[in-house]
Design a protein around this motif. Sequence first.
Motif: not given
Length: 221
Positions: A144-151
């Motif tokens: 998964s490409s989900v991150g926590f940088r606001g995107h």
Amino acid sequence: MQQLEPLHRDSVKARSYPGKTDVFAVGTDTTSTTLEWVVTEVLKHPQIMKKLQAEVRGIAQSRQLITEGDLDQMPYLKAVVKEALRLHPPLPLLVPRESTKDVQVMVYDIATGTCVFVNVWWIGRDPASWDEPEEFRLEKFFNSSVGFRGHDFELIPIGAGRRGGPGYQFSAAIDELALANLVHKFDLALPDGVDLDVSEVSGLTIHRKFPLLVVATPYSC
């Protein structure tokens, strides 16, 4: 072009006053809180702890220290930190915002001057976005490409956009590096007869209600 103000001594000392940045308060409290919750969750899930140690120690080999350059080779560790941030965002309501003009967000009318809180604690546990949202499961971040940088708005523990946390790269690296070296150098366990209480205490940041007691046994390669 707007001229940036210099960093004042009072800012570095973490003295709060309007318009200035609390370097120590913002940079240390949230980082230590995140690391405490990460350790809590891996203690709660021994199988995750074993897999995490296997990844870290496999990369370290005989070296005593994990360096920042090693972190990109540790997808399992990064998933552990992401999942901890999803369940335990250090700032559950972020920093309050104030709308500068009348705006409509979905079906809601937000008037100028309204104080707005973003409930990232709930966003991270929203069943519309996450399967088994109350469970600490890393699978949701594999492939998964989900991150926590606001995107990705389903995971915004540090905010998003221009008002997102400016030090996220620094804090993420510190948490990942500290965790990697901790599980590399020590085998962690709860003291005999001690239950793992995960109760929270509310505040600007969400801490554990009771101190985390851990027996750290040095690991020998």
